[in-house]
Design a protein around this motif. Structure first.
Motif, PDB file in Angstrom:
ATOM      1  N   ARG A 112       0.819  -1.210   0.000  1.00 50.81           N
ATOM      2  CA  ARG A 112       0.000   0.000   0.000  1.00 50.81           C
ATOM      3  C   ARG A 112       0.853   1.259   0.000  1.00 50.81           C
ATOM      4  O   ARG A 112       0.449   2.287  -0.549  1.00 50.81           O
ATOM      5  CB  ARG A 112      -0.963   0.001   1.183  1.00 50.81           C
ATOM      6  CG  ARG A 112      -0.325  -0.043   2.552  1.00 50.81           C
ATOM      7  CD  ARG A 112      -1.402  -0.053   3.630  1.00 50.81           C
ATOM      8  NE  ARG A 112      -0.813  -0.097   4.962  1.00 50.81           N
ATOM      9  CZ  ARG A 112      -1.511   0.085   6.072  1.00 50.81           C
ATOM     10  NH1 ARG A 112      -2.811   0.334   5.997  1.00 50.81           N
ATOM     11  NH2 ARG A 112      -0.936   0.016   7.245  1.00 50.81           N
ATOM     12  N   ARG A 115       2.152   1.577  -3.621  1.00 54.58           N
ATOM     13  CA  ARG A 115       1.051   2.054  -4.463  1.00 54.58           C
ATOM     14  C   ARG A 115       0.829   3.556  -4.282  1.00 54.58           C
ATOM     15  O   ARG A 115       0.578   4.276  -5.250  1.00 54.58           O
ATOM     16  CB  ARG A 115      -0.240   1.316  -4.095  1.00 54.58           C
ATOM     17  CG  ARG A 115      -0.422  -0.025  -4.773  1.00 54.58           C
ATOM     18  CD  ARG A 115      -1.735  -0.628  -4.329  1.00 54.58           C
ATOM     19  NE  ARG A 115      -2.138  -1.745  -5.155  1.00 54.58           N
ATOM     20  CZ  ARG A 115      -3.214  -2.483  -4.926  1.00 54.58           C
ATOM     21  NH1 ARG A 115      -3.978  -2.222  -3.883  1.00 54.58           N
ATOM     22  NH2 ARG A 115      -3.529  -3.483  -5.720  1.00 54.58           N
ATOM     23  N   TYR A 116       0.902   4.009  -3.048  1.00 54.67           N
ATOM     24  CA  TYR A 116       0.680   5.427  -2.767  1.00 54.67           C
ATOM     25  C   TYR A 116       1.744   6.292  -3.433  1.00 54.67           C
ATOM     26  O   TYR A 116       1.445   7.372  -3.964  1.00 54.67           O
ATOM     27  CB  TYR A 116       0.687   5.659  -1.252  1.00 54.67           C
ATOM     28  CG  TYR A 116       0.246   7.050  -0.850  1.00 54.67           C
ATOM     29  CD1 TYR A 116      -1.101   7.366  -0.759  1.00 54.67           C
ATOM     30  CD2 TYR A 116       1.179   8.042  -0.551  1.00 54.67           C
ATOM     31  CE1 TYR A 116      -1.521   8.634  -0.386  1.00 54.67           C
ATOM     32  CE2 TYR A 116       0.783   9.313  -0.183  1.00 54.67           C
ATOM     33  CZ  TYR A 116      -0.568   9.611  -0.095  1.00 54.67           C
ATOM     34  OH  TYR A 116      -0.975  10.876   0.250  1.00 54.67           O
ATOM     35  N   LYS A 119       0.511   6.099  -7.290  1.00 56.44           N
ATOM     36  CA  LYS A 119      -0.821   6.572  -7.662  1.00 56.44           C
ATOM     37  C   LYS A 119      -1.155   7.945  -7.096  1.00 56.44           C
ATOM     38  O   LYS A 119      -1.703   8.801  -7.790  1.00 56.44           O
ATOM     39  CB  LYS A 119      -1.865   5.550  -7.233  1.00 56.44           C
ATOM     40  CG  LYS A 119      -1.770   4.239  -8.018  1.00 56.44           C
ATOM     41  CD  LYS A 119      -2.927   3.307  -7.698  1.00 56.44           C
ATOM     42  CE  LYS A 119      -2.870   2.054  -8.554  1.00 56.44           C
ATOM     43  NZ  LYS A 119      -4.013   1.136  -8.282  1.00 56.44           N
ATOM     44  N   GLN A 120      -0.843   8.176  -5.843  1.00 57.02           N
ATOM     45  CA  GLN A 120      -1.207   9.452  -5.222  1.00 57.02           C
ATOM     46  C   GLN A 120      -0.096  10.502  -5.355  1.00 57.02           C
ATOM     47  O   GLN A 120      -0.386  11.683  -5.537  1.00 57.02           O
ATOM     48  CB  GLN A 120      -1.547   9.250  -3.741  1.00 57.02           C
ATOM     49  CG  GLN A 120      -2.975   8.818  -3.463  1.00 57.02           C
ATOM     50  CD  GLN A 120      -3.254   7.397  -3.891  1.00 57.02           C
ATOM     51  OE1 GLN A 120      -2.396   6.532  -3.781  1.00 57.02           O
ATOM     52  NE2 GLN A 120      -4.461   7.156  -4.384  1.00 57.02           N
ATOM     53  N   LEU A 121       1.152  10.074  -5.267  1.00 55.88           N
ATOM     54  CA  LEU A 121       2.255  11.044  -5.332  1.00 55.88           C
ATOM     55  C   LEU A 121       2.859  11.160  -6.719  1.00 55.88           C
ATOM     56  O   LEU A 121       3.742  11.987  -6.947  1.00 55.88           O
ATOM     57  CB  LEU A 121       3.339  10.658  -4.318  1.00 55.88           C
ATOM     58  CG  LEU A 121       2.885  10.637  -2.849  1.00 55.88           C
ATOM     59  CD1 LEU A 121       4.076  10.349  -1.929  1.00 55.88           C
ATOM     60  CD2 LEU A 121       2.223  11.952  -2.459  1.00 55.88           C
ATOM     61  N   GLY A 122       2.396  10.324  -7.653  1.00 55.63           N
ATOM     62  CA  GLY A 122       2.803  10.466  -9.044  1.00 55.63           C
ATOM     63  C   GLY A 122       4.233  10.080  -9.346  1.00 55.63           C
ATOM     64  O   GLY A 122       4.796  10.526 -10.353  1.00 55.63           O
ATOM     65  N   GLN A 123       4.823   9.249  -8.512  1.00 58.32           N
ATOM     66  CA  GLN A 123       6.199   8.822  -8.761  1.00 58.32           C
ATOM     67  C   GLN A 123       6.236   7.692  -9.797  1.00 58.32           C
ATOM     68  O   GLN A 123       5.281   6.922  -9.940  1.00 58.32           O
ATOM     69  CB  GLN A 123       6.851   8.356  -7.454  1.00 58.32           C
ATOM     70  CG  GLN A 123       6.906   9.418  -6.372  1.00 58.32           C
ATOM     71  CD  GLN A 123       7.693  10.656  -6.810  1.00 58.32           C
ATOM     72  OE1 GLN A 123       8.756  10.549  -7.419  1.00 58.32           O
ATOM     73  NE2 GLN A 123       7.150  11.822  -6.508  1.00 58.32           N
ATOM     74  N   LYS A 128       9.845   4.271  -7.487  1.00 58.54           N
ATOM     75  CA  LYS A 128       9.305   3.318  -6.517  1.00 58.54           C
ATOM     76  C   LYS A 128      10.323   2.216  -6.217  1.00 58.54           C
ATOM     77  O   LYS A 128      10.540   1.853  -5.053  1.00 58.54           O
ATOM     78  CB  LYS A 128       8.019   2.699  -7.051  1.00 58.54           C
ATOM     79  CG  LYS A 128       7.365   1.709  -6.088  1.00 58.54           C
ATOM     80  CD  LYS A 128       6.248   0.934  -6.749  1.00 58.54           C
ATOM     81  CE  LYS A 128       6.788  -0.178  -7.622  1.00 58.54           C
ATOM     82  NZ  LYS A 128       5.713  -1.077  -8.113  1.00 58.54           N
TER      83      LYS A 128
END
Length: 214
Positions: A112, A115-116, A119-123, A128
């Motif tokens: 998770r 994924r964050y 998906k949320q921080l646009g890396q 990653k």
């Protein structure tokens, strides 16, 4: 006894090893962390474990989550093949080694979190992966130093029989190898991991041997 598990989850992998070391029979209930938007987030599984994480262990009418709590429970209720030493200092050391993995490495590299980042921080996937490798390498360096300098380290992480610490070490090494981290750079860890790989309890717990393996 039921274990809600995912073949590639390192936390579930720890519990599978412990159950096998103790010779306990259990039913594996696969919870796919990627399929259907993540089955761990579905209402059926959240009714079992409100945290929406694996593993969860159902035994004698109770449900426990969090791998360390599960292993401690198993050790108290099923004392054959103990996962913790008899002496207080030994128990503290085994918990220390396990927590280097459970607290310092695993949380910031969990699915998770990764994924964050994307998906949320646009890396990017590259960022990653760099994130993952950085924190695993930092953690393995620390774990190697603790193991290499302490006379309590024997054939295994502590002494000459597997303990909770080995249940935590082996899945983390498996994940490190998946991300092309050279575990040979950590000779004590590599030696212990290789020794564990020869034991049936660890072999049966391996992700490739699970009913939901892909």
């Amino acid at each position: 006894m039921k274990l809600y598990t995912y073949f590639r989850s390192s936390a579930a992998y720890r519990v599978r090893i412990a159950l096998n070391l103790k010779g306990l029979d259990y039913e594996a209930v696969p919870v796919h962390l990627l399929r259907d938007g993540g089955q761990q987030l579905g209402a059926d599984y959240l009714a079992v474990n409100p945290s929406g994480l694996v593993p969860a262990l159902q035994d004698d009418g109770l449900v426990l989550s969090q791998s360390m709590a599960i292993l401690e429970y198993l050790d108290e209720v099923y004392p054959v093949a103990p996962l913790l030493p008899k002496d207080a200092l030994g128990r503290a050391r085994v918990r220390e080694l396990a927590q280097i993995v459970a607290c310092d490495i695993h949380p910031i590299n969990n699915l998770r979190v990764l994924r964050y980042l994307v998906k949320q921080l646009g890396q990017s996937e590259e960022v990653k992966t760099d994130w993952y490798r950085h924190w695993v390498i930092e953690g393995l360096r620390s774990l190697e130093a603790h193991l290499a300098r302490n006379p309590g380290t024997g054939a295994f992480c502590h002494g000459d029989t597997p303990t909770m610490a080995d249940c935590f070490l082996v899945p983390q090494v498996f994940n490190a190898k998946r991300f092309d981290i050279d575990v040979a750079a950590y000779p004590t860890i590599a030696r212990i991991d290789a020794l564990c790989a020869d034991l049936p309890a660890f072999q049966a717990a391996h992700p490739s041997r699970q009913p939901d393996a892909e």
